[in-house]
Design a protein around this motif. Structure first.
Motif, mmCIF file in Angstrom:
data_model
loop_
_atom_site.group_PDB
_atom_site.id
_atom_site.type_symbol
_atom_site.label_atom_id
_atom_site.label_comp_id
_atom_site.label_asym_id
_atom_site.label_seq_id
_atom_site.Cartn_x
_atom_site.Cartn_y
_atom_site.Cartn_z
ATOM 1 N N TYR A 104 0.825 -1.060 -0.054
ATOM 2 C CA TYR A 104 -0.004 0.059 0.078
ATOM 3 C C TYR A 104 0.846 1.192 0.015
ATOM 4 C CZ TYR A 104 -3.634 -3.364 1.236
ATOM 5 O OH TYR A 104 -4.398 -4.629 1.162
ATOM 6 N N VAL A 105 0.570 2.477 -0.630
ATOM 7 C CA VAL A 105 1.396 3.505 -0.614
ATOM 8 C C VAL A 105 0.970 4.248 0.611
ATOM 9 C CG1 VAL A 105 1.485 4.220 -3.099
ATOM 10 C CG2 VAL A 105 -0.507 4.925 -1.866
ATOM 11 N N LEU A 106 -0.181 3.998 1.390
ATOM 12 C CA LEU A 106 -0.601 4.728 2.632
ATOM 13 C C LEU A 106 -1.336 3.675 3.319
ATOM 14 C CD1 LEU A 106 -0.794 7.220 4.458
ATOM 15 C CD2 LEU A 106 -2.560 8.125 2.838
ATOM 16 N N GLU A 107 -1.151 3.468 4.513
ATOM 17 C CA GLU A 107 -1.962 2.566 5.423
ATOM 18 C C GLU A 107 -2.026 3.073 6.988
ATOM 19 O OE1 GLU A 107 -1.434 -1.365 6.279
ATOM 20 O OE2 GLU A 107 0.474 -1.055 4.861
ATOM 21 N N THR A 108 -3.043 2.904 7.677
ATOM 22 C CA THR A 108 -3.029 3.274 8.906
ATOM 23 C C THR A 108 -3.218 2.067 9.855
ATOM 24 O OG1 THR A 108 -5.257 3.490 9.135
ATOM 25 C CG2 THR A 108 -4.213 5.606 8.633
ATOM 26 N N ILE B 84 -4.617 2.152 1.261
ATOM 27 C CA ILE B 84 -4.681 2.892 0.044
ATOM 28 C C ILE B 84 -3.736 2.332 -1.121
ATOM 29 C CG2 ILE B 84 -4.744 4.999 -1.104
ATOM 30 C CD1 ILE B 84 -5.660 6.232 1.742
ATOM 31 N N LYS B 85 -4.166 1.900 -1.955
ATOM 32 C CA LYS B 85 -3.260 1.246 -3.106
ATOM 33 C C LYS B 85 -2.930 2.486 -3.864
ATOM 34 C CE LYS B 85 -6.352 -1.863 -4.070
ATOM 35 N NZ LYS B 85 -7.481 -2.667 -3.924
ATOM 36 N N LYS B 86 -1.581 2.296 -4.628
ATOM 37 C CA LYS B 86 -1.165 3.025 -5.490
ATOM 38 C C LYS B 86 -2.081 3.434 -6.642
ATOM 39 C CE LYS B 86 3.008 3.685 -8.338
ATOM 40 N NZ LYS B 86 3.109 5.228 -8.264
ATOM 41 N N GLY B 87 -2.301 4.479 -6.879
ATOM 42 C CA GLY B 87 -2.834 5.213 -8.419
ATOM 43 C C GLY B 87 -4.512 4.869 -8.036
ATOM 44 N N GLU B 88 -5.105 4.735 -6.897
ATOM 45 C CA GLU B 88 -6.561 4.621 -6.916
ATOM 46 C C GLU B 88 -6.965 5.731 -6.244
ATOM 47 O OE1 GLU B 88 -8.293 1.931 -4.128
ATOM 48 O OE2 GLU B 88 -6.925 2.185 -2.359
ATOM 49 N N ILE C 235 -1.546 16.631 13.409
ATOM 50 C CA ILE C 235 -1.754 16.457 15.132
ATOM 51 C C ILE C 235 -1.080 15.162 15.208
ATOM 52 C CG2 ILE C 235 -3.762 17.932 15.483
ATOM 53 C CD1 ILE C 235 -5.607 15.536 15.038
ATOM 54 N N LYS C 236 -0.898 14.835 16.357
ATOM 55 C CA LYS C 236 -0.284 13.626 16.742
ATOM 56 C C LYS C 236 -1.182 12.517 17.028
ATOM 57 C CE LYS C 236 3.555 12.772 19.278
ATOM 58 N NZ LYS C 236 4.910 13.129 19.948
ATOM 59 N N PRO C 237 -1.132 11.242 16.653
ATOM 60 C CA PRO C 237 -1.922 10.097 17.030
ATOM 61 C C PRO C 237 -1.949 10.005 18.591
ATOM 62 C CG PRO C 237 -0.758 9.526 15.193
ATOM 63 C CD PRO C 237 0.172 10.770 15.591
ATOM 64 N N THR C 238 -2.793 9.445 19.189
ATOM 65 C CA THR C 238 -2.734 9.034 20.700
ATOM 66 C C THR C 238 -2.129 7.778 20.665
ATOM 67 O OG1 THR C 238 -4.784 10.328 21.181
ATOM 68 C CG2 THR C 238 -4.208 8.909 22.872
ATOM 69 N N GLN C 239 -2.394 6.983 19.850
ATOM 70 C CA GLN C 239 -2.116 5.547 19.621
ATOM 71 C C GLN C 239 -1.993 5.198 18.129
ATOM 72 O OE1 GLN C 239 -4.256 2.384 21.565
ATOM 73 N NE2 GLN C 239 -3.995 3.541 23.448
ATOM 74 N N GLY C 240 -1.225 4.119 17.539
ATOM 75 C CA GLY C 240 -1.247 3.426 16.275
ATOM 76 C C GLY C 240 -0.308 4.413 15.379
ATOM 77 N N SER C 241 -0.337 4.069 14.366
ATOM 78 C CA SER C 241 0.744 4.666 13.382
ATOM 79 C C SER C 241 0.259 4.739 11.909
ATOM 80 C CB SER C 241 2.102 3.956 13.359
ATOM 81 O OG SER C 241 1.864 2.451 12.991
ATOM 82 N N ILE C 242 1.104 5.329 11.178
ATOM 83 C CA ILE C 242 0.668 5.634 9.582
ATOM 84 C C ILE C 242 2.043 5.207 8.817
ATOM 85 C CG2 ILE C 242 0.350 7.291 7.869
ATOM 86 C CD1 ILE C 242 -0.696 8.986 10.329
ATOM 87 N N GLU C 243 1.704 4.529 7.899
ATOM 88 C CA GLU C 243 2.915 3.904 7.095
ATOM 89 C C GLU C 243 2.764 4.517 5.607
ATOM 90 O OE1 GLU C 243 3.759 -0.251 7.132
ATOM 91 O OE2 GLU C 243 3.637 -0.332 9.323
ATOM 92 N N MET C 244 3.760 5.090 5.148
ATOM 93 C CA MET C 244 3.487 5.502 3.911
ATOM 94 C C MET C 244 4.659 4.993 2.990
ATOM 95 S SD MET C 244 3.028 9.681 3.107
ATOM 96 C CE MET C 244 1.698 9.687 4.483
ATOM 97 N N PHE C 245 4.330 4.231 1.827
ATOM 98 C CA PHE C 245 5.181 3.824 0.834
ATOM 99 C C PHE C 245 6.220 2.478 1.623
ATOM 100 C CE2 PHE C 245 5.046 8.175 -0.230
ATOM 101 C CZ PHE C 245 4.263 8.199 -1.438
#
Ligand code: ADP
Ligand code: MG
Length: 306
Positions: free
Chosen positions: A3-7, A27-31, A54-64
């Motif tokens: 995924y290009v972006l996922e939480t 979220i997939k590339k190009g969609e 803003i900062k998440p309280t918990q969890g993370s975001i991954e990009m590429f």
């Protein structure tokens, strides 16, 4: 799947309430990812976390494929956004506003300005003062500004809010164009189902901070099918007759003695006759539309989305 972006279990807590609650979107590339939810569902809060505002309280975001918390600046170069209404200097032209932004974020060379104006369909209005712009034009200029640094992902938070039908259509065409011609991945939020349905390749539904569904385009199309609803006295016998006498196989028994037939939709008189002649009582036979809207109403626990 890459995924290009996922939480990942993304959560934002305000006081004792989770505005965003263990959210996992992909979220997939190009969609074009439609992020759908009623007002207050948590869309803007999610987008603000993605954009590092803003900062998440918990969890993370991954990009590429990488966790972004350690490399904020690097990934921000690859993403552009409009969050709520973009602000501009009203007494400057479209082009001058973009020039200020270009210097502010430190992009070398002015070529990017004409390119962004061209991409967002603002080329002919570049010398017009922003105070003379309609809301739709301001939103498109917002897109131009978000595109200045050639991002791979564009994040748009309710870009059609407040626009008239023409403005909405233009924004939709612009997004579809950016997606197909420039291969930009788009995350667009909205509270309007039909609007999202017209462009999204995947829809993520957020309700009270939680992701209640994430569905791809094909599944969406299937959810939006028409069918004949038949209420009978004996569903097994009815099913057998449909298969053997009318070669109808695309059907299901949705509940006891209720059949939903998805093919040969103009054949209901024939179906009716067949069943009655074979001693199956028909209580009701009607053409139905299994709309996406019904589906969303179910997904959001009966409250629905405007
Ligand atoms: N800064 C804040 N402080 C307290 N509560 C907030 C704040 N921002 C948003 N919320 C609350 O979080 C929930 C989600 O809001 P928001 O993300 O703006 O929803 P949406 O964009 O889907 O309309 C709402 O109940 C809102 O009142
Ligand atoms: Mg919002």
């Amino acid at each position: 799947m890459e995924y290009v972006l996922e939480t990942v279990n993304l959560t934002k807590k305000y006081k004792d309430k989770n505005a965003v609650d263990n959210l996992n979107i992909h979220i997939k590339k190009g969609e074009i990812y439609g992020f759908l939810g009623e007002n207050g569902a948590g869309k803007t809060t999610t987008i603000r976390m993605i954009m590092g505002l803003i900062k998440p309280t918990q969890g993370s975001i991954e990009m590429f494929g990488e966790n972004i918390s350690s490399k904020k600046n690097q990934y921000l170069e690859r993403i552009g956004s409009i969050i709520e209404f973009p602000g501009f200097y009203p007494n400057l032209t479209a082009k001058e506003n973009l020039e200020i932004h270009r210097r502010l974020i430190g992009i070398q060379g002015k070529k990017c300005i004409d390119e962004a104006l061209e991409m967002s369909g603002m080329k002919d209005t570049k010398n017009k003062l922003v105070k003379e712009f309609s809301l739709g034009m301001k939103q498109r200029l917002g897109v131009a500004r978000a595109l200045l640094h050639h991002p791979e992902i564009l994040v748009l938070d309710e870009p059609t809010n407040g626009l008239d039908p023409v403005g909405i259509k233009e924004m939709r065409e612009l997004i579809l164009d950016l997606s197909s011609k420039k291969n930009i991945t788009v995350l667009i939020s909205s509270h309007n189902l039909s609007e999202i349905q017209q462009m999204a390749t995947t829809i993520g539904i957020i309700h009270k901070g939680k992701l209640v569904e994430e569905i791809d385009f094909e599944t969406l199309q299937n959810k939006n099918r028409h069918y004949i609803k038949i209420k009978v006295s004996d569903d097994k016998k009815a099913a057998m007759l449909l298969e053997e006498k009318l070669c109808i196989f695309d059907y299901r028994v949705s509940e006891k003695n209720i059949l939903q037939v998805y093919e040969k939709l103009s054949d209901s008189p024939k179906i009716n006759r067949l069943l009655v002649e074979n001693h199956v009582d028909v209580g009701e036979i009607i053409l139905m539309k299994d709309t996406l809207e019904d589906y969303f109403i179910k997904a959001t626990g009966g409250e629905g989305i405007a």
